[in-house]
Design a protein around this motif. Sequence first.
Motif, PDB file in Angstrom:
ATOM      1  N   SER A 120       0.849  -1.190   0.000  1.00  0.00           N
ATOM      2  CA  SER A 120       0.000   0.000   0.000  1.00  0.00           C
ATOM      3  C   SER A 120       0.882   1.235   0.000  1.00  0.00           C
ATOM      4  CB  SER A 120      -0.922   0.004   1.229  1.00  0.00           C
ATOM      5  OG  SER A 120      -0.160   0.111   2.420  1.00  0.00           O
ATOM      6  N   ALA A 121       0.342   2.307  -0.547  1.00  0.00           N
ATOM      7  CA  ALA A 121       1.082   3.565  -0.578  1.00  0.00           C
ATOM      8  C   ALA A 121       0.096   4.720  -0.548  1.00  0.00           C
ATOM      9  CB  ALA A 121       1.949   3.651  -1.832  1.00  0.00           C
ATOM     10  N   LEU A 122       0.462   5.758   0.191  1.00  0.00           N
ATOM     11  CA  LEU A 122      -0.353   6.963   0.226  1.00  0.00           C
ATOM     12  C   LEU A 122      -0.504   7.487  -1.205  1.00  0.00           C
ATOM     13  CD1 LEU A 122      -1.591   8.699   2.551  1.00  0.00           C
ATOM     14  CD2 LEU A 122       0.392  10.202   2.272  1.00  0.00           C
ATOM     15  N   ALA A 123      -1.718   7.869  -1.578  1.00  0.00           N
ATOM     16  CA  ALA A 123      -1.968   8.305  -2.953  1.00  0.00           C
ATOM     17  C   ALA A 123      -3.045   9.379  -2.973  1.00  0.00           C
ATOM     18  CB  ALA A 123      -2.391   7.118  -3.812  1.00  0.00           C
ATOM     19  N   GLU A 124      -3.030  10.168  -4.029  1.00  0.00           N
ATOM     20  CA  GLU A 124      -4.040  11.207  -4.233  1.00  0.00           C
ATOM     21  C   GLU A 124      -5.201  10.592  -5.002  1.00  0.00           C
ATOM     22  OE1 GLU A 124      -5.692  14.921  -3.748  1.00  0.00           O
ATOM     23  OE2 GLU A 124      -3.713  14.311  -3.025  1.00  0.00           O
ATOM     24  N   ALA A 125      -6.306  10.396  -4.331  1.00  0.00           N
ATOM     25  CA  ALA A 125      -7.461   9.782  -4.985  1.00  0.00           C
ATOM     26  C   ALA A 125      -8.095  10.759  -5.964  1.00  0.00           C
ATOM     27  CB  ALA A 125      -8.483   9.354  -3.942  1.00  0.00           C
ATOM     28  N   PRO A 126      -8.447  10.309  -7.164  1.00  0.00           N
ATOM     29  CA  PRO A 126      -9.140  11.187  -8.106  1.00  0.00           C
ATOM     30  C   PRO A 126     -10.427  11.738  -7.494  1.00  0.00           C
ATOM     31  CG  PRO A 126      -8.439   9.151  -9.177  1.00  0.00           C
ATOM     32  CD  PRO A 126      -8.218   8.963  -7.705  1.00  0.00           C
ATOM     33  N   SER A 127     -10.833  12.895  -7.931  1.00  0.00           N
ATOM     34  CA  SER A 127     -12.012  13.532  -7.340  1.00  0.00           C
ATOM     35  C   SER A 127     -13.250  12.654  -7.458  1.00  0.00           C
ATOM     36  CB  SER A 127     -12.261  14.888  -8.009  1.00  0.00           C
ATOM     37  OG  SER A 127     -12.451  14.737  -9.413  1.00  0.00           O
ATOM     38  N   ALA A 128     -13.393  11.936  -8.571  1.00  0.00           N
ATOM     39  CA  ALA A 128     -14.564  11.075  -8.746  1.00  0.00           C
ATOM     40  C   ALA A 128     -14.567   9.943  -7.729  1.00  0.00           C
ATOM     41  CB  ALA A 128     -14.598  10.511 -10.168  1.00  0.00           C
ATOM     42  N   VAL A 129     -13.386   9.445  -7.398  1.00  0.00           N
ATOM     43  CA  VAL A 129     -13.280   8.380  -6.403  1.00  0.00           C
ATOM     44  C   VAL A 129     -13.638   8.926  -5.026  1.00  0.00           C
ATOM     45  CG1 VAL A 129     -11.647   6.855  -5.212  1.00  0.00           C
ATOM     46  CG2 VAL A 129     -11.632   7.009  -7.707  1.00  0.00           C
ATOM     47  N   ARG A 130     -13.120  10.099  -4.695  1.00  0.00           N
ATOM     48  CA  ARG A 130     -13.436  10.711  -3.411  1.00  0.00           C
ATOM     49  C   ARG A 130     -14.932  10.990  -3.280  1.00  0.00           C
ATOM     50  NH1 ARG A 130      -9.364  15.479  -1.660  1.00  0.00           N
ATOM     51  NH2 ARG A 130     -11.135  15.769  -0.245  1.00  0.00           N
ATOM     52  N   GLU A 131     -15.529  11.491  -4.346  1.00  0.00           N
ATOM     53  CA  GLU A 131     -16.962  11.803  -4.301  1.00  0.00           C
ATOM     54  C   GLU A 131     -17.787  10.535  -4.119  1.00  0.00           C
ATOM     55  OE1 GLU A 131     -17.670  13.882  -7.916  1.00  0.00           O
ATOM     56  OE2 GLU A 131     -16.501  15.646  -7.313  1.00  0.00           O
ATOM     57  N   ALA A 132     -17.408   9.466  -4.823  1.00  0.00           N
ATOM     58  CA  ALA A 132     -18.150   8.212  -4.705  1.00  0.00           C
ATOM     59  C   ALA A 132     -18.000   7.613  -3.312  1.00  0.00           C
ATOM     60  CB  ALA A 132     -17.672   7.220  -5.767  1.00  0.00           C
ATOM     61  N   ALA A 133     -16.802   7.663  -2.750  1.00  0.00           N
ATOM     62  CA  ALA A 133     -16.579   7.132  -1.409  1.00  0.00           C
ATOM     63  C   ALA A 133     -17.342   7.945  -0.369  1.00  0.00           C
ATOM     64  CB  ALA A 133     -15.090   7.129  -1.091  1.00  0.00           C
ATOM     65  N   THR A 134     -17.360   9.251  -0.532  1.00  0.00           N
ATOM     66  CA  THR A 134     -18.097  10.119   0.385  1.00  0.00           C
ATOM     67  C   THR A 134     -19.588   9.811   0.329  1.00  0.00           C
ATOM     68  OG1 THR A 134     -16.442  11.884   0.148  1.00  0.00           O
ATOM     69  CG2 THR A 134     -18.617  12.518   0.974  1.00  0.00           C
ATOM     70  N   ALA A 135     -20.107   9.586  -0.875  1.00  0.00           N
ATOM     71  CA  ALA A 135     -21.522   9.264  -1.041  1.00  0.00           C
ATOM     72  C   ALA A 135     -21.849   7.912  -0.423  1.00  0.00           C
ATOM     73  CB  ALA A 135     -21.887   9.278  -2.519  1.00  0.00           C
ATOM     74  N   ALA A 136     -20.941   6.953  -0.555  1.00  0.00           N
ATOM     75  CA  ALA A 136     -21.169   5.630   0.034  1.00  0.00           C
ATOM     76  C   ALA A 136     -21.271   5.728   1.552  1.00  0.00           C
ATOM     77  CB  ALA A 136     -20.037   4.678  -0.369  1.00  0.00           C
ATOM     78  N   LEU A 137     -20.392   6.501   2.157  1.00  0.00           N
ATOM     79  CA  LEU A 137     -20.429   6.661   3.610  1.00  0.00           C
ATOM     80  C   LEU A 137     -21.688   7.405   4.036  1.00  0.00           C
ATOM     81  CD1 LEU A 137     -18.982   6.187   6.274  1.00  0.00           C
ATOM     82  CD2 LEU A 137     -17.739   8.336   5.913  1.00  0.00           C
ATOM     83  N   ALA A 138     -22.099   8.385   3.240  1.00  0.00           N
ATOM     84  CA  ALA A 138     -23.299   9.160   3.570  1.00  0.00           C
ATOM     85  C   ALA A 138     -24.559   8.311   3.499  1.00  0.00           C
ATOM     86  CB  ALA A 138     -23.414  10.363   2.633  1.00  0.00           C
ATOM     87  N   ALA A 139     -24.507   7.199   2.772  1.00  0.00           N
ATOM     88  CA  ALA A 139     -25.679   6.331   2.623  1.00  0.00           C
ATOM     89  C   ALA A 139     -25.926   5.457   3.844  1.00  0.00           C
ATOM     90  CB  ALA A 139     -25.516   5.449   1.381  1.00  0.00           C
ATOM     91  N   VAL A 140     -24.985   5.432   4.776  1.00  0.00           N
ATOM     92  CA  VAL A 140     -25.152   4.641   5.996  1.00  0.00           C
ATOM     93  C   VAL A 140     -26.258   5.262   6.840  1.00  0.00           C
ATOM     94  CG1 VAL A 140     -24.045   3.836   8.114  1.00  0.00           C
ATOM     95  CG2 VAL A 140     -22.758   3.905   5.979  1.00  0.00           C
ATOM     96  N   ASP A 141     -27.160   4.423   7.337  1.00  0.00           N
ATOM     97  CA  ASP A 141     -28.302   4.891   8.113  1.00  0.00           C
ATOM     98  C   ASP A 141     -27.878   5.137   9.560  1.00  0.00           C
ATOM     99  OD1 ASP A 141     -30.785   5.552   9.014  1.00  0.00           O
ATOM    100  OD2 ASP A 141     -31.575   3.503   9.026  1.00  0.00           O
ATOM    101  N   THR A 142     -27.386   6.315   9.823  1.00  0.00           N
ATOM    102  CA  THR A 142     -26.951   6.672  11.168  1.00  0.00           C
ATOM    103  C   THR A 142     -27.183   8.157  11.377  1.00  0.00           C
ATOM    104  OG1 THR A 142     -25.083   6.682  12.702  1.00  0.00           O
ATOM    105  CG2 THR A 142     -24.570   7.055  10.387  1.00  0.00           C
ATOM    106  N   ARG A 143     -27.514   8.530  12.610  1.00  0.00           N
ATOM    107  CA  ARG A 143     -27.808   9.937  12.891  1.00  0.00           C
ATOM    108  C   ARG A 143     -26.557  10.795  12.904  1.00  0.00           C
ATOM    109  NH1 ARG A 143     -31.331   9.314  18.263  1.00  0.00           N
ATOM    110  NH2 ARG A 143     -29.761   7.687  18.548  1.00  0.00           N
TER     111      ARG A 143
END
Length: 234
Positions: A161-184
């Motif tokens: 593994s290596a620290l990397a700059e995730a493309p903006s589309a990847v960051r947006e998709a990952a952020t949306a996936a986390l936001a879909a979790v049903d938690t307050r």
Amino acid sequence: MLLRSVWDYHTRYVEFAEWLGLLDKAEVPVFNDSDLVRWNADKRYLLELRERGVAIVPTQIAAGPCLREVVAGLTGQEIVVKPTVGANALQTIRGIAGSDELSRAMDDLPEAAYLVQPFLPEIQSEGEWSLLFIDGEFSHAVLKRPADGDYRVQLVLGGTSALAEAPSAVREAATAALAAVDTRRAPLYARVDGVVAGGRFLLMELELIEPYLYLLDFPAADDKLATALAARLD
């Protein structure tokens, strides 16, 4: 209590669930929240996230005799079979559906529920992304690659593994996936794992139970995590 040392929860899940119940009864705060941990322990949550609009690796769930029925319906395709409750690629197998080799490998699998997914060659050619979030905010990302000839990216299996700059589309998709979790409230910590295939980020796993956070690769996250934890305990 910050869950950071229960690496064997997947092999002793009944005990783990009972322990969480004891913590709840004693009103011990757990991070991440114990209900969220229970939900996240079984990867069938992927189907829930798919229903909420998250793009996941195509997944079917099967147990017992149904496992072979599902695999038979994919004859000729290269697939991956892994337990719904598991970690570190334990009891994960890969092969051509309908082949004798895969059938023999399935003979050795214990009775359990399994995910059946297509094998994505992009994991070998492009790698798997892990995006780390603290208190709901993106922190850093790493790109993981398997050892030559393998498909498993876990460090204990020779992956890197290596620290990397995730493309903006990847960051947006990952952020949306986390936001879909049903938690307050956003999880204190989260790791979103996925692969870019067919031009889009596909969620492989959402890690909310003491995942490896690659803090050594990005030391600044130490302070972020400590600050966020202190705020929740205040």
